[in-house]
Enzyme design. Structure first.
Site, PDB file in Angstrom:
ATOM      1  N   ASP A   1       0.871  -1.170   0.000  1.00 24.20           N
ATOM      2  CA  ASP A   1       0.000   0.000   0.000  1.00 24.20           C
ATOM      3  C   ASP A   1       0.912   1.225   0.000  1.00 24.20           C
ATOM      4  O   ASP A   1       2.122   1.083  -0.162  1.00 24.20           O
ATOM      5  CB  ASP A   1      -0.994  -0.045   1.173  1.00 24.20           C
ATOM      6  CG  ASP A   1      -0.333  -0.458   2.457  1.00 24.20           C
ATOM      7  OD1 ASP A   1       0.762   0.057   2.728  1.00 24.20           O
ATOM      8  OD2 ASP A   1      -0.891  -1.294   3.185  1.00 24.20           O
TER       9      ASP A   1
ATOM     10  N   LYS B   1      -4.694   1.194   0.416  1.00 25.70           N
ATOM     11  CA  LYS B   1      -5.594   1.498   1.517  1.00 25.70           C
ATOM     12  C   LYS B   1      -5.230   2.818   2.165  1.00 25.70           C
ATOM     13  O   LYS B   1      -5.349   2.988   3.356  1.00 25.70           O
ATOM     14  CB  LYS B   1      -5.517   0.382   2.547  1.00 25.70           C
ATOM     15  CG  LYS B   1      -5.954  -0.923   1.954  1.00 25.70           C
ATOM     16  CD  LYS B   1      -6.414  -1.875   3.002  1.00 25.70           C
ATOM     17  CE  LYS B   1      -5.441  -1.987   4.139  1.00 25.70           C
ATOM     18  NZ  LYS B   1      -5.977  -2.765   5.228  1.00 25.70           N
TER      19      LYS B   1
ATOM     20  N   MET C   1      -2.879   7.257  13.473  1.00 24.81           N
ATOM     21  CA  MET C   1      -4.213   7.375  12.850  1.00 24.81           C
ATOM     22  C   MET C   1      -5.147   8.255  13.677  1.00 24.81           C
ATOM     23  O   MET C   1      -6.348   7.989  13.785  1.00 24.81           O
ATOM     24  CB  MET C   1      -4.853   5.976  12.680  1.00 24.81           C
ATOM     25  CG  MET C   1      -4.029   5.068  11.792  1.00 24.81           C
ATOM     26  SD  MET C   1      -4.681   3.394  11.672  1.00 24.81           S
ATOM     27  CE  MET C   1      -4.135   2.690  13.213  1.00 24.81           C
TER      28      MET C   1
HETATM   29  N1  SAH Z   1       2.489  -0.335  11.019  1.00 24.12           N
HETATM   30  C1  SAH Z   1       2.729   1.093  10.919  1.00 24.12           C
HETATM   31  C2  SAH Z   1       1.534   1.897  11.344  1.00 24.12           C
HETATM   32  C3  SAH Z   1       0.321   1.680  10.475  1.00 24.12           C
HETATM   33  S1  SAH Z   1      -1.025   2.671  10.935  1.00 24.12           S
HETATM   34  C4  SAH Z   1       3.976   1.446  11.725  1.00 24.12           C
HETATM   35  O1  SAH Z   1       4.486   0.616  12.485  1.00 24.12           O
HETATM   36  O2  SAH Z   1       4.485   2.555  11.563  1.00 24.12           O
HETATM   37  C5  SAH Z   1      -0.795   4.083   9.918  1.00 24.12           C
HETATM   38  C6  SAH Z   1      -0.408   5.265  10.749  1.00 24.12           C
HETATM   39  O3  SAH Z   1       0.971   5.258  11.034  1.00 24.12           O
HETATM   40  C7  SAH Z   1      -0.629   6.609  10.085  1.00 24.12           C
HETATM   41  O4  SAH Z   1      -1.983   7.006  10.175  1.00 24.12           O
HETATM   42  C8  SAH Z   1       0.257   7.487  10.926  1.00 24.12           C
HETATM   43  O5  SAH Z   1      -0.314   7.745  12.178  1.00 24.12           O
HETATM   44  C9  SAH Z   1       1.449   6.568  11.156  1.00 24.12           C
HETATM   45  N2  SAH Z   1       2.537   6.786  10.186  1.00 24.12           N
HETATM   46  C10 SAH Z   1       3.144   5.846   9.457  1.00 24.12           C
HETATM   47  N3  SAH Z   1       4.164   6.343   8.733  1.00 24.12           N
HETATM   48  C11 SAH Z   1       4.210   7.660   9.031  1.00 24.12           C
HETATM   49  C12 SAH Z   1       5.054   8.741   8.632  1.00 24.12           C
HETATM   50  N4  SAH Z   1       6.057   8.570   7.770  1.00 24.12           N
HETATM   51  N5  SAH Z   1       4.802   9.967   9.153  1.00 24.12           N
HETATM   52  C13 SAH Z   1       3.809  10.158  10.020  1.00 24.12           C
HETATM   53  N6  SAH Z   1       2.985   9.184  10.426  1.00 24.12           N
HETATM   54  C14 SAH Z   1       3.182   7.946   9.956  1.00 24.12           C
END
Ligand code: SAH
Length: 253
Positions: free
Chosen positions: A35, A57, A172
């Site tokens: 994604d 997504k 999120m």
């Molecule tokens: N599995 C992922 C999180 C998935 S949920 C992890 O471990 O990072 C998706 C959320 O992750 C987004 O809504 C945001 O809150 C955060 N996120 C992921 N990458 C990001 C980035 N580069 N900058 C800011 N927020 C990020």
């Protein structure tokens, strides 16, 4: 021969924070389900020879439903393909990696996992915010802001969260930020608690917005804060200094 599925974390953005193991497995993949969260730099470096399936997504816009993604992975694996399921950050932190493993195992498909650097830690770190610090926070709670605290039976214990003394990291959480701030204050958290919102962490156009818990919802709305963003609530935010260069510099072109 049934194929194998590798559940791979890409890290929070940029090829530099992709693990060596992840890079090796991606290189050998025949099919990659991805994604948008891994970020442009990683997505544009995926091997040409692999079949790439955009599960899209991003921002709540579903191209492939979760059950469809899982069904397609099972189908490709049964055809003997070597599959990578690429997820932003770490696959087991709000990445639905657990659900996918359940489905794959139930279908008799072998799974291997490659953890990733999670945005929950690396995005605050990139702008100089450690989630713990001997002086400010000895515990940290990572939660999804996807849960609306105003619904009748909230999935999160807002009272416990408000009364805990550690750092709160929210993924999120942009859409619900006002409700979250209200729920924390209503349950006893000080309205003065500092908050930082880091949008598009580790990307060229990353932005940090700060303010006290009482008004952060309005400040964010006014600034037009958009996902993806990591929200940090707690005294560790005092360590953020906009005059300092990023602790993890942007490495892309
Ligand atoms: N599995 C992922 C999180 C998935 S949920 C992890 O471990 O990072 C998706 C959320 O992750 C987004 O809504 C945001 O809150 C955060 N996120 C992921 N990458 C990001 C980035 N580069 N900058 C800011 N927020 C990020």
């Amino acid at each position: 021969m049934t194929g194998k599925v590798f559940l791979v974390g890409s890290g929070p953005g940029g090829t530099g924070l992709l693990t060596q193991r992840a890079a090796e497995i991606i290189d050998a993949a025949e099919v990659i389900f991805y994604d948008q969260l891994p970020g442009e730099e990683i997505l544009s470096s995926l091997p040409k020879k692999a079949e790439k399936i955009d599960c899209g997504k991003f921002g709540g816009r579903h191209i492939l439903e979760q059950h469809e993604i899982e069904a397609q992975m099972v189908d490709r694996a049964k055809k003997g393909k070597n599959i990578v399921r690429l997820k932003g950050g770490d696959p087991f932190l709000f990445g639905r990696g657990g659900e996918e493993i359940e489905t794959l195992r139930a279908a008799g498909i072998e799974v291997e996992m490659v953890p990733g650097v999670t945005s929950a830690l690396a995005v605050p770190a990139s702008v100089g915010i450690p989630v713990t610090h001997r002086k400010y926070a000895s515990q940290v709670t990572i939660l999804t802001g996807h849960e609306d605290p105003t619904k009748p039976e909230p999935a999160l214990d807002w009272k416990l969260l408000a009364q805990g003394r550690g750092t709160i990291v929210i993924l999120m959480g942009v859409a619900n930020l006002k409700n979250i701030a209200r729920a924390l204050i209503a349950n006893g958290k000080s309205g003065e608690t500092p908050v930082a919102i880091i949008e598009r962490g580790l990307r060229r156009d990353r932005r940090v917005t700060t303010g006290p818990l009482t008004t952060i919802g309005d400040i964010a709305a006014q600034a037009g804060v958009k996902p993806p963003a990591v929200i940090v609530i707690g005294d560790v935010v005092w360590l953020y200094d906009p005059r300092q260069p990023d602790l993890i510099p942007y490495e892309g072109a």
